[in-house]
Design an enzyme around this catalytic site. Sequence first.
Site, PDB file in Angstrom:
ATOM      1  N   GLU A  41       0.840  -1.189   0.000  1.00 30.42           N
ATOM      2  CA  GLU A  41       0.000   0.000   0.000  1.00 30.42           C
ATOM      3  C   GLU A  41       0.877   1.241   0.000  1.00 30.42           C
ATOM      4  OE1 GLU A  41      -2.368   3.122   0.234  1.00 30.42           O
ATOM      5  OE2 GLU A  41      -3.115   1.117  -0.275  1.00 30.42           O
ATOM      6  N   GLN A  42       0.579   2.200  -0.890  1.00 30.55           N
ATOM      7  CA  GLN A  42       1.427   3.370  -1.026  1.00 30.55           C
ATOM      8  C   GLN A  42       1.317   4.330   0.149  1.00 30.55           C
ATOM      9  OE1 GLN A  42       0.171   5.121  -4.711  1.00 30.55           O
ATOM     10  NE2 GLN A  42      -1.594   6.144  -3.801  1.00 30.55           N
ATOM     11  N   ARG A 116     -16.897   3.878   6.175  1.00 34.31           N
ATOM     12  CA  ARG A 116     -15.932   3.053   5.435  1.00 34.31           C
ATOM     13  C   ARG A 116     -14.804   2.561   6.333  1.00 34.31           C
ATOM     14  NH1 ARG A 116     -15.545   2.734  -0.056  1.00 34.31           N
ATOM     15  NH2 ARG A 116     -17.245   3.733  -1.195  1.00 34.31           N
ATOM     16  N   TYR A 223     -28.126   8.743   5.819  1.00 31.64           N
ATOM     17  CA  TYR A 223     -28.422   7.656   6.753  1.00 31.64           C
ATOM     18  C   TYR A 223     -27.444   7.752   7.923  1.00 31.64           C
ATOM     19  CZ  TYR A 223     -24.859   5.723   3.562  1.00 31.64           C
ATOM     20  OH  TYR A 223     -23.755   5.555   2.764  1.00 31.64           O
ATOM     21  N   ASP A 301     -12.127  -1.412  -8.077  1.00 33.01           N
ATOM     22  CA  ASP A 301     -12.172  -0.253  -8.979  1.00 33.01           C
ATOM     23  C   ASP A 301     -11.142  -0.330 -10.095  1.00 33.01           C
ATOM     24  OD1 ASP A 301     -14.265   0.883  -7.651  1.00 33.01           O
ATOM     25  OD2 ASP A 301     -13.097   2.409  -6.604  1.00 33.01           O
TER      26      ASP A 301
END
Length: 407
Positions: A41-42, A116, A223, A301
């Site tokens: 992971e960068q 998230r 929500y 993605d």
Amino acid sequence: MSSEGGRRAPGLRVAVVGGGIGGLATAAFLHRAGIETTVYEQAPALTEVGAGLVVSPNAVRLLRSLGQLDRFRERAVPLQVGWEFRRWEDGRVLFSQNLGEECERRFGEQSYVAHRADLLAAVRAAVPESSLRLGERLAGLRRRGEGGVELTFTDGTREVADVVIGADGVHTTVGQHVTEAGSPRFSGICAWRCLVPTDSAPEFARRPVQTLWLGPDRHLVHYPISAGTQINIVAFGPAYDWTTESWSAEGRIEDLRAEFADWSDDLRVLLAAAERTGRWALLDRDPLPRWTNGPVALLGDAAHPMFPFFAQGAAQAMEDAAVLAGCLAGQWEAPSAALRRYEDIRRPRATRVQQMSRGRAQSNHLPDGPAQQARDLSFSSVDPFAHNGWIYGHDAELSVREARAAG
């Protein structure tokens, strides 16, 4: 640790590029299958930008499979009502669907809304700390003649893996080694995202309900998340000259309020409680012709960026992860063939969701008139459970077993 079916994957090394939800889910399922995996992971720390998301039954099923559902539930909010469509100018409810027990009865799991970061934390808990390499930005890949793939990072370090998985987002570096995709294009739509403390929000926004306000050229969703302590707001409208597409980009709250200045008084009260907002332009890209090239594959993605209008981006990435791990576990001695099977299983389904998400951009933003009236009338004749059952009832791990049984 043995792989699916009791076999081991001796010496198979998998490199996952990208430490978001899709990348970590891939590592979690591969680790469970006994396959050596490293996530590159960068960013110097694993933090999930953004705010809220819907976690539908097809994703909840995978959290349960990883043994992380209880952890996720500590902060997630179970939805009692979903698809509560409201008219823009007066807040009139056009349609709503009771969830709760009925959702669980039909699909075996409930629907939740969550931050998230809480979903990321639940998935990360299934990945050993030793499998994470932070602060590593990929510069390129090179297929080695004697086998394997060499990864080069911007700090000059090199690593070798038998399989490389690109979970590195819409601007994927790994994707350059899989297919000619072209650059993503701006959609002409931008998104605004806010978090409002629940104590500052009007009562209608505090309910465990996924509410969607529909109006000309715009729509807005809200929500509760974070164990009910915050209200997540995400709004969509014309991008104008805004082309910044980073989720961490700041917008001006007064600009957001101006976009909805003539909407319902109730909605304007909710926006008045927001003190800051993020703003980013939505990118669009046509479905890719392929997701794999030998021992290199894409997911999430990087493979199928989609508009958030179907609330399936994270769920589809998690499905990718489960299927990819299942294919590698069942055919670890021929990883390129395993990745082709993964693509054969996943690409048709993810492409369908991607295309349907794109279609929602038009139907959600209809101007007042005959088309809008026909859309609103259609809500009363559609059972969202039946209409979306192919999404929510899907079992990604079962799809691997079925594909294997079919040969």
